[in-house]
Design a protein around this motif. Sequence first.
Motif, PDB file in Angstrom:
ATOM      1  N   ASN A  63      42.772  60.350 -15.768  1.00 15.40           N
ATOM      2  CA  ASN A  63      44.062  60.232 -16.463  1.00 15.40           C
ATOM      3  C   ASN A  63      45.125  61.110 -15.811  1.00 15.40           C
ATOM      4  O   ASN A  63      45.897  61.781 -16.485  1.00 15.40           O
ATOM      5  CB  ASN A  63      43.882  60.610 -17.947  1.00 15.40           C
ATOM      6  N   TRP A  64      45.165  61.111 -14.491  1.00 20.43           N
ATOM      7  CA  TRP A  64      46.040  62.004 -13.732  1.00 20.43           C
ATOM      8  C   TRP A  64      47.484  61.515 -13.773  1.00 20.43           C
ATOM      9  O   TRP A  64      47.771  60.333 -13.586  1.00 20.43           O
ATOM     10  CB  TRP A  64      45.576  62.080 -12.287  1.00 20.43           C
ATOM     11  N   ASP A  65      48.387  62.442 -14.029  1.00 20.38           N
ATOM     12  CA  ASP A  65      49.822  62.166 -13.996  1.00 20.38           C
ATOM     13  C   ASP A  65      50.449  63.177 -13.049  1.00 20.38           C
ATOM     14  O   ASP A  65      50.550  64.361 -13.372  1.00 20.38           O
ATOM     15  CB  ASP A  65      50.430  62.303 -15.400  1.00 20.38           C
ATOM     16  N   SER A  66      50.843  62.724 -11.860  1.00 18.84           N
ATOM     17  CA  SER A  66      51.337  63.643 -10.832  1.00 18.84           C
ATOM     18  C   SER A  66      52.613  64.356 -11.246  1.00 18.84           C
ATOM     19  O   SER A  66      52.926  65.424 -10.714  1.00 18.84           O
ATOM     20  CB  SER A  66      51.560  62.880  -9.518  1.00 18.84           C
ATOM     21  N   GLU A  67      53.365  63.786 -12.191  1.00 15.51           N
ATOM     22  CA  GLU A  67      54.598  64.437 -12.645  1.00 15.51           C
ATOM     23  C   GLU A  67      54.311  65.550 -13.654  1.00 15.51           C
ATOM     24  O   GLU A  67      54.979  66.578 -13.669  1.00 15.51           O
ATOM     25  CB  GLU A  67      55.545  63.407 -13.251  1.00 15.51           C
ATOM     26  N   GLU A  72      48.456  71.322  -7.165  1.00 17.55           N
ATOM     27  CA  GLU A  72      48.444  70.558  -5.926  1.00 17.55           C
ATOM     28  C   GLU A  72      47.113  70.645  -5.193  1.00 17.55           C
ATOM     29  O   GLU A  72      46.813  69.803  -4.357  1.00 17.55           O
ATOM     30  CB  GLU A  72      49.563  71.045  -5.004  1.00 17.55           C
ATOM     31  N   ASP A  73      46.332  71.669  -5.518  1.00 19.33           N
ATOM     32  CA  ASP A  73      45.067  71.883  -4.820  1.00 19.33           C
ATOM     33  C   ASP A  73      43.959  72.173  -5.812  1.00 19.33           C
ATOM     34  O   ASP A  73      44.193  72.691  -6.908  1.00 19.33           O
ATOM     35  CB  ASP A  73      45.176  73.056  -3.830  1.00 19.33           C
ATOM     36  N   VAL A  74      42.753  71.839  -5.408  1.00 19.77           N
ATOM     37  CA  VAL A  74      41.553  72.227  -6.139  1.00 19.77           C
ATOM     38  C   VAL A  74      40.698  73.040  -5.175  1.00 19.77           C
ATOM     39  O   VAL A  74      40.632  72.739  -3.982  1.00 19.77           O
ATOM     40  CB  VAL A  74      40.786  70.994  -6.666  1.00 19.77           C
ATOM     41  N   GLN A  75      40.083  74.098  -5.674  1.00 23.04           N
ATOM     42  CA  GLN A  75      39.277  74.965  -4.821  1.00 23.04           C
ATOM     43  C   GLN A  75      37.802  74.828  -5.193  1.00 23.04           C
ATOM     44  O   GLN A  75      37.443  74.856  -6.371  1.00 23.04           O
ATOM     45  CB  GLN A  75      39.709  76.425  -4.969  1.00 23.04           C
ATOM     46  N   ASN A  94      45.930  64.251  -4.253  1.00 17.56           N
ATOM     47  CA  ASN A  94      46.980  63.278  -3.962  1.00 17.56           C
ATOM     48  C   ASN A  94      47.594  62.738  -5.257  1.00 17.56           C
ATOM     49  O   ASN A  94      47.225  63.140  -6.365  1.00 17.56           O
ATOM     50  CB  ASN A  94      46.445  62.145  -3.079  1.00 17.56           C
ATOM     51  N   ASN A  95      48.532  61.826  -5.122  1.00 18.37           N
ATOM     52  CA  ASN A  95      49.258  61.320  -6.290  1.00 18.37           C
ATOM     53  C   ASN A  95      48.368  60.557  -7.262  1.00 18.37           C
ATOM     54  O   ASN A  95      48.720  60.385  -8.430  1.00 18.37           O
ATOM     55  CB  ASN A  95      50.416  60.416  -5.838  1.00 18.37           C
ATOM     56  N   GLU A  96      47.241  60.066  -6.777  1.00 18.51           N
ATOM     57  CA  GLU A  96      46.310  59.345  -7.654  1.00 18.51           C
ATOM     58  C   GLU A  96      45.305  60.273  -8.326  1.00 18.51           C
ATOM     59  O   GLU A  96      44.448  59.825  -9.085  1.00 18.51           O
ATOM     60  CB  GLU A  96      45.542  58.276  -6.856  1.00 18.51           C
ATOM     61  N   GLY A  97      45.380  61.578  -8.023  1.00 22.74           N
ATOM     62  CA  GLY A  97      44.465  62.530  -8.648  1.00 22.74           C
ATOM     63  C   GLY A  97      43.122  62.633  -7.961  1.00 22.74           C
ATOM     64  O   GLY A  97      42.117  62.954  -8.605  1.00 22.74           O
TER      65      GLY A  97
END
Length: 520
Positions: A63-67, A72-75, A94-97
């Motif tokens: 359910n990713w919403d880039s706005e 921006e990063d996952v570690q 990315n924009n799609e999560g």
Amino acid sequence: MIGRKFKRLLVTTVLAVVALAVKSQVLSQVPKHIQSHQMDMKVPLPKPSFEIDTTVVRIHFLNWDSEKNTSEDVQLSVSGVFQNYADHYNGHINNEGHAVIRFFQYGTIRASLKVGNKFSNKFYLYPGETADIYVDLPRLEKVCDGFENNRSNMKAYTLSQTDTLTAEQQERHLIKEEYDLAHRPYLWFEGRYSDLNTAIHRYMPLQEGYGWNLDFETNLSLNRPLADTYADGMMKWRNYLKHQIEIDSRLPLCAKQLCALSVDLNAERFFWGNVQLQDAMSAWKEGGSPGKYIEERPMSRQQTELFRSLGTNTDFRAYFYSPHITTPKYWDAISGDSPCDFVHDLRIVQDYPRHIDLYGKLPNGALANVRLQYFHQLFRHLIDAQKSVEHQVYSNVLEDLKRRYKGKVVLIDFWATWCGGCIAAMNAMEPDKDGKFNHPDLAFVYITDQSSPINRWQQYRNKIRGEHLRLNDQQMNSLNRRFAIRALPTYIVMDRKGNVHEIQHSSIEEELMKELNEEE
């Protein structure tokens, strides 16, 4: 009155429907074969891998919403068999999560995800696999916050010397129900260890020891290190916790075995601390050296039998950090005449990474008696990484920097590869070097010492722009005396005239702009 009850019922119903809709929306993005997968309750804990290969981890944020999502990063933080050695790998969302992280993996490892300031519980990865992880980020954040609140309010037990195990303590559940992770998880797994990882994240939320840990009982009188009942008390708790694990019908066999091993290693650590303290007290009474006693005094027959009764002389130790203890009698007490390959090798090689860091090689014949090919490959990679580093010797680091950067403004960052906050701050600042920190008179210098393993340091040296120095102990000690470095990261600004002063992370931009605007 009826109207109020009706309104409350209506609100409750609406909230329940909304929650169900959100849950359905999240689950709709989890593949059906993962949703419907049933854990095999009878499959044992798989033997740990001692292979070396490239692993791919694909992370999918549901359910990713880039706005709305600012991350921006996952570690991905991974831990190997050597204590205090950890790697951190970043993946761009990315924009799609979606994010993909590739890294070179040494044997079975424990890992966790960090998004912003939120960490997942530990999970396991197999070298060379392609693993998929599905993340419900809002749920992860809620569970993390709930766990922190619960831990800060945890009841502290202050018992008298006559107390043993009270009924309240025996009934106290270390696995917390309020998170309801069995029905509302925040991570889904697909990979070699999917059953084990699923069990950990459904029933053992965010607790070291996977929910079963003797550390909770350290205030009990039976844990007093010199008490006659210490060993018996620890074994009583160990047996009680292992019984609770055994009768827990929610856990598959693989998770039960992992939890039981966690308790045994926990007990092993407590017993070793007790032995050390007894040795130190004996040395004090007899006027000897505590270090000499701890190194050379044999364990008693009773102590040795106690260690061996724990049954930790197995390759399954590789699932956990191994204790960094160099004392031969400790390993003798665990392994006896027939140590398993992993324990046998670990006793030999535990100090080898440090030796490579210091000297760039191993002593002649160091690996002659090492059984597992895994360690032969591992140390060959570490030595190759060490050889690839350009070594520079600085007689006086600070004076050398002043000489080479005369007329420039320099941000000096003291950091370490094992410092997650340091790495997060460096990664966050890196894009600004193409923006607000893009100035011909501004330089970045990153300084660490030899507690940062050479191969891990090399990775960040290639990734983070600037000059990277890895100092020996004498050089770092001189800088510690000069700047009184007590925490990492520590930031020092050197102005155009070579004057230096410490600054806070929050004021880096302000201080650098101020110094750049000053005339030489």
